[in-house]
Enzyme design. Structure first.
Site, PDB file in Angstrom:
ATOM      1  N   LYS A 297      28.275 -15.533  45.054  1.00 33.58           N
ATOM      2  CA  LYS A 297      28.942 -16.627  44.362  1.00 33.58           C
ATOM      3  C   LYS A 297      30.083 -16.055  43.528  1.00 33.58           C
ATOM      4  CE  LYS A 297      24.700 -19.398  44.125  1.00 33.58           C
ATOM      5  NZ  LYS A 297      23.693 -20.028  43.253  1.00 33.58           N
TER       6      LYS A 297
ATOM      7  N   GLY B 132      23.482 -23.011  45.537  1.00 33.27           N
ATOM      8  CA  GLY B 132      22.647 -24.042  44.928  1.00 33.27           C
ATOM      9  C   GLY B 132      21.875 -23.512  43.735  1.00 33.27           C
TER      10      GLY B 132
ATOM     11  N   ALA C 245      16.285 -16.004  41.952  1.00 34.85           N
ATOM     12  CA  ALA C 245      15.550 -15.174  42.893  1.00 34.85           C
ATOM     13  C   ALA C 245      14.087 -15.029  42.507  1.00 34.85           C
ATOM     14  CB  ALA C 245      16.204 -13.795  42.986  1.00 34.85           C
TER      15      ALA C 245
ATOM     16  N   LYS D 170      31.116 -22.270  38.568  1.00 36.24           N
ATOM     17  CA  LYS D 170      29.996 -22.565  37.661  1.00 36.24           C
ATOM     18  C   LYS D 170      29.601 -21.327  36.860  1.00 36.24           C
ATOM     19  CE  LYS D 170      26.561 -20.435  40.053  1.00 36.24           C
ATOM     20  NZ  LYS D 170      25.484 -19.549  39.541  1.00 36.24           N
TER      21      LYS D 170
ATOM     22  N   ASP E 217      23.694 -26.524  40.392  1.00 35.54           N
ATOM     23  CA  ASP E 217      23.798 -25.115  40.021  1.00 35.54           C
ATOM     24  C   ASP E 217      24.421 -24.953  38.644  1.00 35.54           C
ATOM     25  OD1 ASP E 217      23.282 -22.483  40.520  1.00 35.54           O
ATOM     26  OD2 ASP E 217      24.790 -22.230  42.072  1.00 35.54           O
TER      27      ASP E 217
ATOM     28  N   THR F  53      22.584 -22.824  35.718  1.00 33.11           N
ATOM     29  CA  THR F  53      23.214 -21.591  35.245  1.00 33.11           C
ATOM     30  C   THR F  53      23.620 -21.679  33.782  1.00 33.11           C
ATOM     31  OG1 THR F  53      24.087 -21.372  37.488  1.00 33.11           O
ATOM     32  CG2 THR F  53      24.929 -19.862  35.861  1.00 33.11           C
TER      33      THR F  53
ATOM     34  N   ARG G 194      22.378 -14.767  34.458  1.00 31.96           N
ATOM     35  CA  ARG G 194      23.095 -13.561  34.039  1.00 31.96           C
ATOM     36  C   ARG G 194      24.383 -13.906  33.306  1.00 31.96           C
ATOM     37  NH1 ARG G 194      22.856 -10.690  40.008  1.00 31.96           N
ATOM     38  NH2 ARG G 194      20.575 -10.683  40.230  1.00 31.96           N
ATOM     39  N   ASN G 195      25.094 -14.915  33.798  1.00 34.10           N
ATOM     40  CA  ASN G 195      26.385 -15.273  33.206  1.00 34.10           C
ATOM     41  C   ASN G 195      26.211 -15.934  31.848  1.00 34.10           C
ATOM     42  OD1 ASN G 195      28.409 -14.660  35.498  1.00 34.10           O
ATOM     43  ND2 ASN G 195      26.722 -15.717  36.507  1.00 34.10           N
TER      44      ASN G 195
ATOM     45  N   VAL H 147      24.735  -7.700  38.156  1.00 34.96           N
ATOM     46  CA  VAL H 147      26.136  -8.127  38.081  1.00 34.96           C
ATOM     47  C   VAL H 147      26.226  -9.571  37.616  1.00 34.96           C
ATOM     48  CG1 VAL H 147      28.244  -8.516  39.415  1.00 34.96           C
ATOM     49  CG2 VAL H 147      26.798  -6.527  39.899  1.00 34.96           C
TER      50      VAL H 147
ATOM     51  N   GLU I 148      28.580 -12.244  37.978  1.00 30.24           N
ATOM     52  CA  GLU I 148      29.749 -12.497  38.827  1.00 30.24           C
ATOM     53  C   GLU I 148      30.865 -13.243  38.101  1.00 30.24           C
ATOM     54  OE1 GLU I 148      30.238 -11.150  41.596  1.00 30.24           O
ATOM     55  OE2 GLU I 148      28.567 -11.285  43.007  1.00 30.24           O
TER      56      GLU I 148
END
Length: 336
Positions: free
Chosen positions: A108, A139, A143, A194, A247, A251, A258-259, A282, A284
């Site tokens: 992504k 979507g 994980a 996103k 998403d 997120t 992570r973001n 990471v 992204e």
């Protein structure tokens, strides 16, 4: 069943989860790890203790660090590598491809150097027969949840509906449901932008601005995403679906993001180099912010939230100053 095995490229959390999903469905699957020592650990431990601890790897899942071996005879290639490394990895494996496997991007992001979407990178890098069989998976999924069998839904986008349906049937099961769309552009753009909005939402939470501020950022972030998507030719309904709003909500609101976590630390006063230095995974959205700003500037599309995220990450702007600039912009109608 597909012809040939599935090759999942990238042994991070998402790549490992997808490989486990495919193998548990009874599909012959190989997981490629970039580093030989990582592949060795996965093979011996039968667990990804670095990125997906506590999740046993299916006995039938094969592991390799040999890229040629991984893609040999594959009927499905599933790329789960960081967006900024995709081109180099695809270029490495291109000479090894003899046929035209279905090729799916699960990354992504947008490539910083070109502003390209991930399937555009693959189309430019892989043999000419492959682009017609490209797809993207996106979507609201984490994980760790997917790998533990918690229910989740996502979308697979492919210009060829038959390719999308084939991926849908391979991955869907009792706990993971895939929907199909042909709006590849919209799905990939949503997955990239996103992450930028999630950094903003995390920064707002780091400043303790409250739930109202977070909800406003999510909603206005969706407006920016939709505006940019329409300018590029994506379908508006895509942004109201799993790859867009779904998403974006996930997120921007979960501590597993992570973001959002990067934004949270920025809001608390930490500097970006310090935050990134302490991460194994990471985020992204950091590099994608550069690409989003460049694409929007080229199209003349206004993206105030993304622009302020760029200012925070790369121009020395403080999150508090960014908030003030966003709140004191010229007053407008909601649809503007």
């Amino acid at each position: 069943m597909m012809a040939g095995r599935a090759a999942v490229l990238g042994a991070g959390a998402w790549g490992t989860a997808l490989a486990c999903l495919l193998a548990s469905r009874g599909h012959p699957t190989v997981l490629w790890a970039r580093r030989a020592e990582m592949a060795k650990a996965l093979h011996e431990d039968r667990e990804n203790r670095t990125y997906l601890p506590g999740v046993p790897l299916p006995p039938a899942l094969q592991i390799t660090a040999d890229l040629t071996e991984a893609v040999s005879g594959a009927g499905l290639l599933l790329f789960a590598v960081p967006a900024q490394h995709l081109r180099a990895i695809a270029a490495r494996l291109a000479p090894s491809l003899r046929d035209a496997p279905i090729t799916v991007s699960a990354a992504k992001g947008l490539e910083v150097a070109t502003g390209s979407r991930m399937t555009e990178v693959l189309a430019a890098t892989l043999p000419a027969a492959c682009p017609s069989r490209l797809a993207a998976l996106s979507g609201p999924t984490f994980a760790t949840e997917v790998s533990r069998g918690l229910p989740a839904a996502a979308v697979v986008a492919a210009p060829d509906a038959g390719v999308g349906t084939a991926v849908q049937r391979l991955l869907s099961g009792p706990t993971f449901r895939l929907y199909v769309t042909t709006d590849l552009l919209g799905v990939e753009l949503a997955g990239a932008v996103k992450n930028v909005i999630a950094i903003a939402a995390g920064a707002a939470d780091g400043l303790n601005l409250g739930a109202s501020a977070r909800a406003s950022l999510i909603t206005r972030g969706l407006a920016e995403l939709s505006r940019l998507g329409r300018a590029l030719g994506a379908r508006a309904e895509t942004f109201a679906g799993l790859a867009g709003m779904g998403d974006l909500i996930l997120t921007c609101s979960s501590d597993l993001s992570r973001n959002r976590t990067v934004g949270l630390e920025l809001g608390r006063g930490r500097r970006l180099p310090e935050i990134l230095a302490g991460r194994r995974t990471v985020a992204e959205g950091v590099e994608t912010t550069r690409a989003v700003k460049a694409v929007a500037a080229r199209l003349g599309v206004e993206i105030p939230i993304c622009a302020q995220v760029h200012a925070i990450l790369f121009e020395g702007q403080s999150p508090r100053e960014a908030l003030t600039l966003l709140m004191t912009r010229e007053l407008k109608g909601e649809a503007d």
